[in-house]
Design a protein around this motif. Sequence first.
Motif, PDB file in Angstrom:
ATOM      1  N   CYS B  89      41.027  50.416  -6.267  1.00 23.77           N
ATOM      2  CA  CYS B  89      40.347  50.298  -7.547  1.00 23.77           C
ATOM      3  C   CYS B  89      40.044  51.707  -8.043  1.00 23.77           C
ATOM      4  O   CYS B  89      39.885  52.647  -7.256  1.00 23.77           O
ATOM      5  N   ALA B  90      39.986  51.852  -9.347  1.00 21.08           N
ATOM      6  CA  ALA B  90      39.706  53.151  -9.959  1.00 21.08           C
ATOM      7  C   ALA B  90      38.802  52.923 -11.160  1.00 21.08           C
ATOM      8  O   ALA B  90      39.050  52.023 -11.964  1.00 21.08           O
ATOM      9  N   THR B  91      37.779  53.731 -11.279  1.00 21.96           N
ATOM     10  CA  THR B  91      36.832  53.577 -12.377  1.00 21.96           C
ATOM     11  C   THR B  91      36.903  54.769 -13.322  1.00 21.96           C
ATOM     12  O   THR B  91      37.277  55.882 -12.934  1.00 21.96           O
ATOM     13  N   GLU B  92      36.524  54.514 -14.554  1.00 24.05           N
ATOM     14  CA  GLU B  92      36.541  55.549 -15.584  1.00 24.05           C
ATOM     15  C   GLU B  92      35.261  55.447 -16.395  1.00 24.05           C
ATOM     16  O   GLU B  92      34.814  54.353 -16.738  1.00 24.05           O
ATOM     17  N   TRP B  93      34.714  56.607 -16.739  1.00 26.24           N
ATOM     18  CA  TRP B  93      33.506  56.662 -17.557  1.00 26.24           C
ATOM     19  C   TRP B  93      33.622  57.818 -18.536  1.00 26.24           C
ATOM     20  O   TRP B  93      33.939  58.928 -18.137  1.00 26.24           O
ATOM     21  N   GLY B  94      33.420  57.544 -19.797  1.00 26.56           N
ATOM     22  CA  GLY B  94      33.322  58.590 -20.798  1.00 26.56           C
ATOM     23  C   GLY B  94      34.576  59.407 -21.021  1.00 26.56           C
ATOM     24  O   GLY B  94      34.497  60.583 -21.377  1.00 26.56           O
ATOM     25  N   GLY B  95      35.734  58.812 -20.817  1.00 32.56           N
ATOM     26  CA  GLY B  95      36.963  59.542 -21.075  1.00 32.56           C
ATOM     27  C   GLY B  95      37.320  60.553 -20.015  1.00 32.56           C
ATOM     28  O   GLY B  95      38.172  61.411 -20.238  1.00 32.56           O
ATOM     29  N   THR B  96      36.660  60.482 -18.909  1.00 38.73           N
ATOM     30  CA  THR B  96      36.963  61.414 -17.825  1.00 38.73           C
ATOM     31  C   THR B  96      38.046  60.832 -16.920  1.00 38.73           C
ATOM     32  O   THR B  96      38.641  59.815 -17.219  1.00 38.73           O
ATOM     33  N   ALA B  97      38.279  61.514 -15.849  1.00 41.72           N
ATOM     34  CA  ALA B  97      39.368  61.116 -14.961  1.00 41.72           C
ATOM     35  C   ALA B  97      39.050  59.820 -14.227  1.00 41.72           C
ATOM     36  O   ALA B  97      37.897  59.445 -14.047  1.00 41.72           O
ATOM     37  N   LEU B  98      40.109  59.146 -13.815  1.00 43.37           N
ATOM     38  CA  LEU B  98      39.968  57.983 -12.961  1.00 43.37           C
ATOM     39  C   LEU B  98      39.523  58.424 -11.572  1.00 43.37           C
ATOM     40  O   LEU B  98      40.094  59.346 -11.006  1.00 43.37           O
ATOM     41  N   ILE B  99      38.538  57.728 -11.047  1.00 42.95           N
ATOM     42  CA  ILE B  99      38.046  58.021  -9.699  1.00 42.95           C
ATOM     43  C   ILE B  99      38.391  56.823  -8.823  1.00 42.95           C
ATOM     44  O   ILE B  99      37.996  55.685  -9.122  1.00 42.95           O
ATOM     45  N   PHE B 100      39.110  57.096  -7.743  1.00 47.56           N
ATOM     46  CA  PHE B 100      39.639  56.041  -6.890  1.00 47.56           C
ATOM     47  C   PHE B 100      38.756  55.768  -5.683  1.00 47.56           C
ATOM     48  O   PHE B 100      38.029  56.645  -5.203  1.00 47.56           O
ATOM     49  N   GLY B 101      38.881  54.543  -5.178  1.00 50.14           N
ATOM     50  CA  GLY B 101      38.273  54.180  -3.918  1.00 50.14           C
ATOM     51  C   GLY B 101      39.215  54.482  -2.767  1.00 50.14           C
ATOM     52  O   GLY B 101      40.276  55.080  -2.951  1.00 50.14           O
ATOM     53  N   LYS B 102      38.810  54.039  -1.560  1.00 53.79           N
ATOM     54  CA  LYS B 102      39.591  54.365  -0.368  1.00 53.79           C
ATOM     55  C   LYS B 102      40.715  53.370  -0.102  1.00 53.79           C
ATOM     56  O   LYS B 102      41.601  53.646   0.696  1.00 53.79           O
ATOM     57  N   GLY B 103      40.670  52.226  -0.725  1.00 52.69           N
ATOM     58  CA  GLY B 103      41.784  51.299  -0.663  1.00 52.69           C
ATOM     59  C   GLY B 103      41.682  50.202   0.371  1.00 52.69           C
ATOM     60  O   GLY B 103      40.969  50.312   1.364  1.00 52.69           O
ATOM     61  N   THR B 104      42.413  49.138   0.108  1.00 53.96           N
ATOM     62  CA  THR B 104      42.610  48.034   1.048  1.00 53.96           C
ATOM     63  C   THR B 104      44.091  47.962   1.368  1.00 53.96           C
ATOM     64  O   THR B 104      44.922  47.942   0.454  1.00 53.96           O
ATOM     65  N   THR B 105      44.411  47.922   2.658  1.00 55.29           N
ATOM     66  CA  THR B 105      45.808  47.787   3.076  1.00 55.29           C
ATOM     67  C   THR B 105      46.102  46.315   3.311  1.00 55.29           C
ATOM     68  O   THR B 105      45.492  45.683   4.171  1.00 55.29           O
ATOM     69  N   LEU B 106      47.037  45.779   2.542  1.00 52.01           N
ATOM     70  CA  LEU B 106      47.412  44.365   2.633  1.00 52.01           C
ATOM     71  C   LEU B 106      48.769  44.233   3.315  1.00 52.01           C
ATOM     72  O   LEU B 106      49.730  44.899   2.921  1.00 52.01           O
ATOM     73  N   SER B 107      48.813  43.383   4.323  1.00 50.49           N
ATOM     74  CA  SER B 107      50.079  43.067   4.987  1.00 50.49           C
ATOM     75  C   SER B 107      50.350  41.581   4.816  1.00 50.49           C
ATOM     76  O   SER B 107      49.514  40.758   5.184  1.00 50.49           O
ATOM     77  N   VAL B 108      51.504  41.248   4.260  1.00 50.48           N
ATOM     78  CA  VAL B 108      51.901  39.861   4.056  1.00 50.48           C
ATOM     79  C   VAL B 108      53.125  39.599   4.907  1.00 50.48           C
ATOM     80  O   VAL B 108      54.167  40.239   4.738  1.00 50.48           O
ATOM     81  N   SER B 109      52.991  38.677   5.838  1.00 53.79           N
ATOM     82  CA  SER B 109      54.108  38.389   6.745  1.00 53.79           C
ATOM     83  C   SER B 109      54.750  37.055   6.382  1.00 53.79           C
ATOM     84  O   SER B 109      54.085  36.117   5.937  1.00 53.79           O
ATOM     85  N   SER B 110      56.057  36.999   6.608  1.00 51.44           N
ATOM     86  CA  SER B 110      56.817  35.791   6.246  1.00 51.44           C
ATOM     87  C   SER B 110      56.951  34.854   7.433  1.00 51.44           C
ATOM     88  O   SER B 110      56.569  35.208   8.553  1.00 51.44           O
TER      89      SER B 110
END
Lengths: 115, 110
Positions: B89-110
Amino acid sequence: GAGVSQSPRYKVAKRGQDVALRCDPISGHVSLFWYQQALGQGPEFLTYFQNEAQLDKSGLPSDRFFAERPEGSVSTLKIQRTQQEDSAVYLCASRVRTGGGGEAFFGQGTRLTVV
Amino acid sequence: SQQGEEDPQALSIQEGENATMNCSYKTSINNLQWYRQNSGRGLVHLILIRSNEREKHSGRLRVTLDTSKKSSSLLITASRAADTASYFCATEWGGTALIFGKGTTLSVSS
Protein backbone atom coordinates in the motif's frame (compact mmCIF):
# COMPACT_ATOMS: atom_id res chain seq x y z
CA GLY A 1 9.69 4.83 -24.97
CA ALA A 2 6.52 3.32 -23.65
CA GLY A 3 7.59 3.07 -20.03
CA VAL A 4 10.08 4.31 -17.47
CA SER A 5 13.57 3.21 -18.38
CA GLN A 6 16.43 2.86 -15.92
CA SER A 7 20.08 2.18 -16.61
CA PRO A 8 22.15 0.33 -15.86
CA ARG A 9 20.00 -2.58 -14.70
CA TYR A 10 22.86 -3.92 -12.59
CA LYS A 11 25.86 -2.14 -11.15
CA VAL A 12 28.68 -3.54 -9.06
CA ALA A 13 30.80 -0.88 -7.39
CA LYS A 14 33.83 -1.13 -5.19
CA ARG A 15 33.46 0.55 -1.84
CA GLY A 16 34.45 4.18 -2.17
CA GLN A 17 33.59 4.39 -5.86
CA ASP A 18 31.12 6.97 -7.20
CA VAL A 19 28.12 5.75 -9.20
CA ALA A 20 25.48 7.42 -11.37
CA LEU A 21 22.09 5.88 -12.01
CA ARG A 22 19.92 7.12 -14.84
CA CYS A 23 16.16 7.37 -15.17
CA ASP A 24 14.23 8.14 -18.38
CA PRO A 25 10.64 8.89 -17.35
CA ILE A 26 7.60 8.59 -19.58
CA SER A 27 7.55 11.54 -21.97
CA GLY A 28 5.47 14.41 -20.64
CA HIS A 29 5.37 13.19 -17.06
CA VAL A 30 5.83 16.09 -14.70
CA SER A 31 6.60 14.25 -11.46
CA LEU A 32 9.60 12.00 -10.94
CA PHE A 33 10.47 10.01 -7.83
CA TRP A 34 13.45 8.00 -6.63
CA TYR A 35 13.12 5.16 -4.15
CA GLN A 36 15.55 2.77 -2.49
CA GLN A 37 14.41 -0.79 -1.88
CA ALA A 38 16.34 -3.18 0.30
CA LEU A 39 15.78 -6.91 -0.01
CA GLY A 40 12.46 -7.93 1.50
CA GLN A 41 11.43 -4.35 2.27
CA GLY A 42 9.11 -1.81 0.72
CA PRO A 43 10.39 1.08 -1.40
CA GLU A 44 11.79 3.90 0.74
CA PHE A 45 11.29 7.41 -0.59
CA LEU A 46 14.46 9.29 -1.48
CA THR A 47 13.55 12.39 -3.47
CA TYR A 48 10.89 13.99 -5.67
CA PHE A 49 11.00 16.34 -8.68
CA GLN A 50 8.33 18.42 -10.29
CA ASN A 51 9.76 19.21 -13.71
CA GLU A 52 13.33 20.35 -12.97
CA ALA A 53 12.62 21.47 -9.41
CA GLN A 54 13.60 19.15 -6.60
CA LEU A 55 10.70 19.67 -4.21
CA ASP A 56 11.57 17.12 -1.57
CA LYS A 57 14.89 15.48 -0.80
CA SER A 58 14.11 14.55 2.76
CA GLY A 59 14.62 10.85 2.12
CA LEU A 60 18.20 11.07 0.90
CA PRO A 61 20.13 9.15 3.56
CA SER A 62 23.26 11.28 3.53
CA ASP A 63 25.05 14.06 1.69
CA ARG A 64 26.71 11.38 -0.42
CA PHE A 65 23.44 11.08 -2.31
CA PHE A 66 22.59 13.67 -4.93
CA ALA A 67 19.86 13.78 -7.56
CA GLU A 68 19.22 16.10 -10.48
CA ARG A 69 16.78 16.58 -13.33
CA PRO A 70 18.21 19.60 -15.14
CA GLU A 71 15.85 19.76 -18.12
CA GLY A 72 12.79 18.34 -16.47
CA SER A 73 13.00 14.95 -18.16
CA VAL A 74 15.93 12.58 -17.58
CA SER A 75 17.09 12.30 -13.99
CA THR A 76 20.34 11.06 -12.48
CA LEU A 77 20.88 9.77 -8.95
CA LYS A 78 24.50 10.00 -7.93
CA ILE A 79 26.03 8.25 -4.96
CA GLN A 80 29.50 9.33 -3.93
CA ARG A 81 31.98 7.17 -2.03
CA THR A 82 29.66 4.18 -2.02
CA GLN A 83 29.40 2.05 1.10
CA GLN A 84 28.12 -1.48 1.58
CA GLU A 85 24.88 -0.26 3.14
CA ASP A 86 24.09 1.49 -0.15
CA SER A 87 23.53 -1.94 -1.75
CA ALA A 88 19.88 -2.01 -2.80
CA VAL A 89 17.58 -1.68 -5.77
CA TYR A 90 17.04 1.94 -6.78
CA LEU A 91 13.64 2.55 -8.34
CA CYS A 92 12.52 5.50 -10.40
CA ALA A 93 8.89 6.38 -11.00
CA SER A 94 7.09 9.07 -12.95
CA ARG A 95 3.59 10.46 -12.90
CA VAL A 96 1.77 12.67 -15.35
CA ARG A 97 0.38 15.12 -12.80
CA THR A 98 2.02 17.16 -10.14
CA GLY A 99 -0.12 15.97 -7.31
CA GLY A 100 -3.59 15.13 -6.10
CA GLY A 101 -3.36 11.50 -6.96
CA GLY A 102 -2.79 9.32 -9.95
CA GLU A 103 -0.83 6.21 -10.55
CA ALA A 104 2.94 6.21 -10.62
CA PHE A 105 4.75 4.23 -13.28
CA PHE A 106 7.89 2.47 -12.14
CA GLY A 107 11.00 1.43 -13.97
CA GLN A 108 12.56 -1.99 -13.50
CA GLY A 109 15.16 -0.54 -11.16
CA THR A 110 18.93 -0.56 -10.88
CA ARG A 111 20.36 -3.21 -8.58
CA LEU A 112 23.47 -1.75 -6.94
CA THR A 113 25.90 -4.05 -5.19
CA VAL A 114 28.77 -2.48 -3.30
CA VAL A 115 31.67 -4.86 -2.65
CA SER B 1 10.59 6.43 6.45
CA GLN B 2 7.66 4.14 5.76
CA GLN B 3 4.10 5.17 6.40
CA GLY B 4 2.15 1.97 6.06
CA GLU B 5 2.26 -1.38 7.72
CA GLU B 6 0.80 -4.30 5.82
CA ASP B 7 -0.60 -7.30 7.57
CA PRO B 8 0.06 -10.18 7.30
CA GLN B 9 3.70 -10.08 6.25
CA ALA B 10 3.21 -13.34 4.35
CA LEU B 11 0.16 -15.24 3.13
CA SER B 12 -0.09 -18.66 1.47
CA ILE B 13 -3.33 -19.83 -0.14
CA GLN B 14 -4.62 -22.28 -2.75
CA GLU B 15 -5.80 -21.25 -6.19
CA GLY B 16 -9.43 -20.24 -6.13
CA GLU B 17 -9.34 -18.98 -2.55
CA ASN B 18 -9.67 -15.32 -1.60
CA ALA B 19 -6.73 -13.34 -0.24
CA THR B 20 -7.13 -10.42 2.12
CA MET B 21 -4.33 -8.12 3.15
CA ASN B 22 -4.51 -5.06 5.35
CA CYS B 23 -2.69 -1.77 5.53
CA SER B 24 -2.51 0.68 8.41
CA TYR B 25 -1.06 4.16 8.09
CA LYS B 26 -0.22 7.00 10.41
CA THR B 27 -1.08 10.41 8.95
CA SER B 28 -3.83 12.10 6.97
CA ILE B 29 -4.02 11.13 3.32
CA ASN B 30 -5.44 12.33 0.00
CA ASN B 31 -5.52 8.86 -1.41
CA LEU B 32 -4.23 5.35 -0.87
CA GLN B 33 -2.93 3.12 -3.64
CA TRP B 34 -2.09 -0.56 -3.90
CA TYR B 35 0.82 -1.85 -5.97
CA ARG B 36 2.01 -5.31 -6.89
CA GLN B 37 5.61 -6.31 -7.35
CA ASN B 38 7.00 -9.47 -8.84
CA SER B 39 10.37 -10.20 -10.31
CA GLY B 40 9.08 -10.17 -13.84
CA ARG B 41 7.30 -6.85 -14.03
CA GLY B 42 8.54 -4.63 -11.23
CA LEU B 43 6.07 -2.42 -9.33
CA VAL B 44 2.70 -2.12 -10.99
CA HIS B 45 -0.23 0.05 -9.91
CA LEU B 46 -3.39 -1.89 -9.07
CA ILE B 47 -5.98 0.50 -7.71
CA LEU B 48 -6.38 3.94 -6.12
CA ILE B 49 -8.97 4.93 -3.53
CA ARG B 50 -9.49 8.55 -2.51
CA SER B 51 -9.94 9.67 1.07
CA ASN B 52 -13.63 10.40 0.51
CA GLU B 53 -14.31 6.91 -0.85
CA ARG B 54 -15.03 3.86 1.26
CA GLU B 55 -14.90 1.03 -1.26
CA LYS B 56 -13.71 0.47 -4.79
CA HIS B 57 -13.72 -2.47 -7.17
CA SER B 58 -11.58 -3.36 -10.14
CA GLY B 59 -12.01 -6.80 -11.66
CA ARG B 60 -11.15 -9.35 -8.95
CA LEU B 61 -9.87 -6.61 -6.64
CA ARG B 62 -11.84 -4.93 -3.89
CA VAL B 63 -10.36 -2.18 -1.78
CA THR B 64 -11.85 -0.63 1.33
CA LEU B 65 -10.72 2.45 3.20
CA ASP B 66 -11.54 3.47 6.76
CA THR B 67 -10.01 6.88 7.41
CA SER B 68 -11.23 6.93 11.01
CA LYS B 69 -9.13 3.83 11.70
CA LYS B 70 -6.42 4.82 9.23
CA SER B 71 -6.63 1.44 7.57
CA SER B 72 -7.31 -0.16 4.21
CA SER B 73 -7.81 -3.68 2.99
CA LEU B 74 -7.22 -5.33 -0.37
CA LEU B 75 -9.26 -8.40 -1.27
CA ILE B 76 -8.29 -10.55 -4.23
CA THR B 77 -11.06 -12.98 -5.11
CA ALA B 78 -10.64 -16.34 -6.85
CA SER B 79 -6.87 -16.14 -6.68
CA ARG B 80 -4.61 -17.52 -9.40
CA ALA B 81 -0.99 -18.66 -9.38
CA ALA B 82 -0.19 -15.51 -11.35
CA ASP B 83 -1.27 -13.43 -8.34
CA THR B 84 1.84 -14.61 -6.50
CA ALA B 85 3.72 -11.40 -5.72
CA SER B 86 4.38 -8.82 -3.04
CA TYR B 87 1.65 -6.27 -2.45
CA PHE B 88 2.27 -2.79 -1.11
CA CYS B 89 0.00 0.00 0.00
CA ALA B 90 1.15 3.55 -0.64
CA THR B 91 -0.28 6.77 0.75
CA GLU B 92 -0.17 10.31 -0.55
CA TRP B 93 -0.84 13.62 1.17
CA GLY B 94 -0.76 17.12 -0.24
CA GLY B 95 0.75 16.32 -3.61
CA THR B 96 3.87 14.87 -2.12
CA ALA B 97 5.51 11.59 -2.88
CA LEU B 98 3.92 8.21 -2.40
CA ILE B 99 5.05 6.59 0.83
CA PHE B 100 5.04 2.80 0.80
CA GLY B 101 4.54 0.17 3.45
CA LYS B 102 6.67 -2.92 3.95
CA GLY B 103 4.42 -5.21 1.95
CA THR B 104 2.63 -8.53 2.11
CA THR B 105 4.10 -11.49 0.25
CA LEU B 106 1.34 -13.61 -1.29
CA SER B 107 1.95 -17.15 -2.51
CA VAL B 108 -0.80 -18.88 -4.48
CA SER B 109 -0.29 -22.56 -5.12
CA SER B 110 -2.12 -24.67 -7.68
